[in-house]
Write a protein that holds these residues in place. Structure first.
Motif, PDB file in Angstrom:
ATOM      1  N   LYS A 186      -9.708 -15.828  -9.829  1.00  0.00           N
ATOM      2  CA  LYS A 186     -11.051 -14.984 -10.173  1.00  0.00           C
ATOM      3  C   LYS A 186     -11.969 -15.930  -9.912  1.00  0.00           C
ATOM      4  O   LYS A 186     -12.303 -17.198 -10.363  1.00  0.00           O
ATOM      5  CB  LYS A 186     -10.844 -14.727 -11.702  1.00  0.00           C
ATOM      6  N   VAL A 187     -13.044 -15.435  -9.066  1.00  0.00           N
ATOM      7  CA  VAL A 187     -14.158 -16.027  -8.665  1.00  0.00           C
ATOM      8  C   VAL A 187     -15.377 -15.907  -9.760  1.00  0.00           C
ATOM      9  O   VAL A 187     -15.680 -14.949  -9.812  1.00  0.00           O
ATOM     10  CB  VAL A 187     -14.553 -15.801  -7.304  1.00  0.00           C
ATOM     11  N   GLN A 188     -15.618 -16.815 -10.272  1.00  0.00           N
ATOM     12  CA  GLN A 188     -16.414 -16.942 -11.686  1.00  0.00           C
ATOM     13  C   GLN A 188     -17.915 -17.023 -11.213  1.00  0.00           C
ATOM     14  O   GLN A 188     -18.740 -16.599 -11.925  1.00  0.00           O
ATOM     15  CB  GLN A 188     -16.036 -17.911 -12.526  1.00  0.00           C
ATOM     16  N   THR A 189     -18.272 -17.539 -10.172  1.00  0.00           N
ATOM     17  CA  THR A 189     -19.755 -17.859  -9.846  1.00  0.00           C
ATOM     18  C   THR A 189     -19.747 -17.596  -8.336  1.00  0.00           C
ATOM     19  O   THR A 189     -19.171 -17.345  -7.579  1.00  0.00           O
ATOM     20  CB  THR A 189     -20.268 -19.095 -10.210  1.00  0.00           C
ATOM     21  N   ASN A 190     -21.322 -17.179  -8.016  1.00  0.00           N
ATOM     22  CA  ASN A 190     -21.813 -16.974  -6.670  1.00  0.00           C
ATOM     23  C   ASN A 190     -23.054 -17.777  -6.580  1.00  0.00           C
ATOM     24  O   ASN A 190     -24.341 -17.302  -6.678  1.00  0.00           O
ATOM     25  CB  ASN A 190     -21.803 -15.635  -6.374  1.00  0.00           C
ATOM     26  N   GLU A 191     -23.144 -19.127  -6.616  1.00  0.00           N
ATOM     27  CA  GLU A 191     -24.245 -20.073  -6.540  1.00  0.00           C
ATOM     28  C   GLU A 191     -24.628 -20.079  -4.958  1.00  0.00           C
ATOM     29  O   GLU A 191     -23.738 -20.443  -4.391  1.00  0.00           O
ATOM     30  CB  GLU A 191     -24.186 -21.169  -7.281  1.00  0.00           C
ATOM     31  N   ARG A 192     -26.022 -20.086  -4.761  1.00  0.00           N
ATOM     32  CA  ARG A 192     -26.225 -20.597  -3.454  1.00  0.00           C
ATOM     33  C   ARG A 192     -27.486 -21.527  -3.102  1.00  0.00           C
ATOM     34  O   ARG A 192     -28.324 -21.886  -4.192  1.00  0.00           O
ATOM     35  CB  ARG A 192     -26.829 -19.184  -2.880  1.00  0.00           C
ATOM     36  N   TYR A 193     -27.471 -22.106  -2.203  1.00  0.00           N
ATOM     37  CA  TYR A 193     -28.433 -23.146  -1.606  1.00  0.00           C
ATOM     38  C   TYR A 193     -28.810 -23.205  -0.499  1.00  0.00           C
ATOM     39  O   TYR A 193     -28.028 -22.945   0.417  1.00  0.00           O
ATOM     40  CB  TYR A 193     -28.162 -24.592  -2.290  1.00  0.00           C
ATOM     41  N   ALA A 194     -30.141 -23.449   0.004  1.00  0.00           N
ATOM     42  CA  ALA A 194     -30.520 -23.575   1.445  1.00  0.00           C
ATOM     43  C   ALA A 194     -30.094 -24.748   2.289  1.00  0.00           C
ATOM     44  O   ALA A 194     -29.926 -25.686   1.573  1.00  0.00           O
ATOM     45  CB  ALA A 194     -32.016 -23.299   1.408  1.00  0.00           C
ATOM     46  N   ARG A 195     -29.799 -24.581   3.417  1.00  0.00           N
ATOM     47  CA  ARG A 195     -29.462 -25.750   4.129  1.00  0.00           C
ATOM     48  C   ARG A 195     -30.387 -26.844   4.116  1.00  0.00           C
ATOM     49  O   ARG A 195     -29.992 -28.047   4.471  1.00  0.00           O
ATOM     50  CB  ARG A 195     -29.165 -25.173   5.698  1.00  0.00           C
ATOM     51  N   THR A 196     -31.621 -26.450   3.937  1.00  0.00           N
ATOM     52  CA  THR A 196     -32.536 -27.781   3.897  1.00  0.00           C
ATOM     53  C   THR A 196     -32.743 -28.272   2.380  1.00  0.00           C
ATOM     54  O   THR A 196     -33.629 -29.007   2.175  1.00  0.00           O
ATOM     55  CB  THR A 196     -33.979 -27.003   4.256  1.00  0.00           C
ATOM     56  N   ASP A 197     -32.108 -27.795   1.547  1.00  0.00           N
ATOM     57  CA  ASP A 197     -32.296 -28.264  -0.055  1.00  0.00           C
ATOM     58  C   ASP A 197     -31.836 -29.735  -0.181  1.00  0.00           C
ATOM     59  O   ASP A 197     -31.030 -29.976   0.534  1.00  0.00           O
ATOM     60  CB  ASP A 197     -31.612 -27.280  -1.040  1.00  0.00           C
ATOM     61  N   THR A 198     -32.497 -30.375  -0.980  1.00  0.00           N
ATOM     62  CA  THR A 198     -32.177 -31.764  -1.375  1.00  0.00           C
ATOM     63  C   THR A 198     -31.282 -31.836  -2.731  1.00  0.00           C
ATOM     64  O   THR A 198     -31.006 -32.953  -3.312  1.00  0.00           O
ATOM     65  CB  THR A 198     -33.186 -32.582  -1.114  1.00  0.00           C
ATOM     66  N   SER A 199     -31.485 -30.695  -3.383  1.00  0.00           N
ATOM     67  CA  SER A 199     -30.861 -30.966  -4.708  1.00  0.00           C
ATOM     68  C   SER A 199     -30.142 -29.497  -5.127  1.00  0.00           C
ATOM     69  O   SER A 199     -30.534 -28.353  -4.690  1.00  0.00           O
ATOM     70  CB  SER A 199     -31.866 -31.173  -6.026  1.00  0.00           C
ATOM     71  N   VAL A 200     -28.874 -29.832  -5.715  1.00  0.00           N
ATOM     72  CA  VAL A 200     -28.377 -28.332  -6.113  1.00  0.00           C
ATOM     73  C   VAL A 200     -27.978 -28.458  -7.578  1.00  0.00           C
ATOM     74  O   VAL A 200     -26.906 -27.910  -8.243  1.00  0.00           O
ATOM     75  CB  VAL A 200     -27.056 -28.082  -5.269  1.00  0.00           C
ATOM     76  N   THR A 201     -28.586 -29.181  -8.400  1.00  0.00           N
ATOM     77  CA  THR A 201     -28.213 -29.675  -9.864  1.00  0.00           C
ATOM     78  C   THR A 201     -28.253 -28.418 -10.551  1.00  0.00           C
ATOM     79  O   THR A 201     -27.234 -28.167 -11.373  1.00  0.00           O
ATOM     80  CB  THR A 201     -29.357 -30.719 -10.533  1.00  0.00           C
ATOM     81  N   ALA A 202     -29.300 -27.492 -10.581  1.00  0.00           N
ATOM     82  CA  ALA A 202     -29.490 -26.389 -11.107  1.00  0.00           C
ATOM     83  C   ALA A 202     -27.870 -25.236 -10.911  1.00  0.00           C
ATOM     84  O   ALA A 202     -27.472 -24.851 -11.873  1.00  0.00           O
ATOM     85  CB  ALA A 202     -30.505 -25.419 -11.085  1.00  0.00           C
TER      86      ALA A 202
END
Length: 383
Positions: A186-202
């Motif tokens: 079961k895939v519970q999340t679908n979080e995304r980030y940009a290729r240029t992001d420097t943080s994915v803490t949230a």
């Protein structure tokens, strides 16, 4: 006067002889030597250079290779593709490093009726009455299916997902969702980030809030390490998984200890020397490594350069057949080359055994993948 006459006669003879001379086969190659896709675009470029050294002529015809940098920008990829077709009159396009730019190039190839071999996944064919594009990499659906099978074997149930906020992130996520009923996950999340992001803490906080048994990474290259670094900082102890898009020296170096133990689905070339002797990819993969070492004076440690090499093998195999009916530099040769690519059967490469057919963008099956684990900073075969 006699010398002048002889010179003129020689010139006239040369002019009349010119049409009988063999024309170059011209290949246009686009990759990302700069921008946020360069960590994989540079290996693509090195791979095509090794491929060119491996085979420079086909049936006596010289191959001319033109390479351009798209700067990881889909608009630049579009301009480059048009330049190569309209100004350089290429017979074939190969490229490029990121999924969005590859999709942009494919649209141009279909519009201008030039065959194209994509070295990044494109998901589906461009809208066109005729097919002009095929894709070398294992499709994300197959890459993720093999990973999901491994998750099932490892007893993973609840899966957190974080990936790029672009076409590649979509492809990996959709592949994971499709695998849910087959592998009892079961895939519970679908979080995304940009290729240029420097943080994915949230995003990682949301992933961990779902209390997953494992996390699937839908990133690539250097930026693919960012979620793993953050997971490690937050004390995540579960399993991590990914795809061949993470098999890159920059990912290993940046990820460090946080990336240790990740399991990914990858082409067999990644662990060529660890394969059984009877494996289809072992000999050609070792040949590829040898020519790469000779060309660049460094060993290949990624999977991306090998996609360029396989694209060259597919082109060369098809060109041998197309040359029987048409001459390079003509519309007829482009069409013959396209038809030959689409009729490729059981062609062994370093990543896969290729079988193409009209209406299908990819031509690989499960033989194209093994599971490898990052152990001690190196990829190990995990059968």
């Amino acid at each position: 006067m006699r010398q002048t006459t002889l010179s003129l006669l020689a010139l006239v003879a040369g002019v009349f002889a010119a049409p009988a001379a063999q024309a170059d086969i011209t290949i246009g190659f686009v990759t990302s030597l700069s921008g946020n896709g360069s960590s994989i675009g540079i290996p693509y470029g090195r791979g095509i250079n090794a491929a060119y050294e491996y085979k420079k002529t086909i049936n006596g015809e010289t191959i001319r290779l033109i390479q351009l940098d798209d700067g990881s920008d889909p608009s630049a990829a579009t301009r480059n593709a048009r330049k190569l077709v309209e100004e350089e009159k290429v017979d074939l396009l190969i490229g490029t490093a990121t999924a969005p730019s590859t999709i942009a190039m494919a649209a141009v190839a279909s519009e201008l009726k030039v065959p194209m071999i994509a070295v990044s996944p494109i998901g589906k064919l461009p809208e066109s009455p005729e097919q002009w594009v095929v894709s070398v990499p294992q499709p994300a659906s197959l890459l993720v299916k093999i990973v999901a099978d491994r998750m099932k074997r490892d007893g993973m149930k609840n899966i957190g997902y974080i990936g790029f906020s672009d076409a590649w992130g979509d492809l990996v996520y959709n592949g994971a969702k499709a695998a849910e009923p087959l592998d009892d996950i079961k895939v519970q999340t679908n979080e995304r980030y940009a290729r240029t992001d420097t943080s994915v803490t949230a995003q990682i906080l949301k992933v961990m809030a779902a209390r997953p048994d494992a996390v699937l990474i839908g990133g690539s290259g250097t930026q693919g390490a960012l979620p793993l670094l953050t997971l490690s900082e937050r004390g995540f102890k579960g399993n991590t998984y990914g795809t061949v898009a993470l098999v890159n020296p920059d990912f290993v170096n940046v990820g460090g200890k946080a990336a240790e133990g990740i399991q990914v689905s990858a082409g067999p070339v990644i662990v060529a020397e660890q394969l059984p002797d009877e494996h289809f990819a072992k000999k050609i993969a070792l040949d590829f490594r040898a020519v790469y070492q000779k060309t660049h004076n460094i060993p290949t440690t990624d999977g991306f350069s090998a996609y360029s090499f396989d694209a060259w093998l597919i082109f060369a195999n098809a060109a041998e057949r197309a040359l029987k009916t048409a001459k390079p530099g003509t519309v007829e040769f482009r069409t013959a080359l396209r038809d030959a690519i689409l009729s490729t059967k059981e062609l062994p490469g370093v990543h896969a055994v290729y079988n193409f057919k009209p209406g299908a963008v990819t031509g690989v099956d499960e033989r194209a993948l093994v599971v490898v684990r990052l152990t001690g900073g190196a990829w190990k075969y995990a059968p």
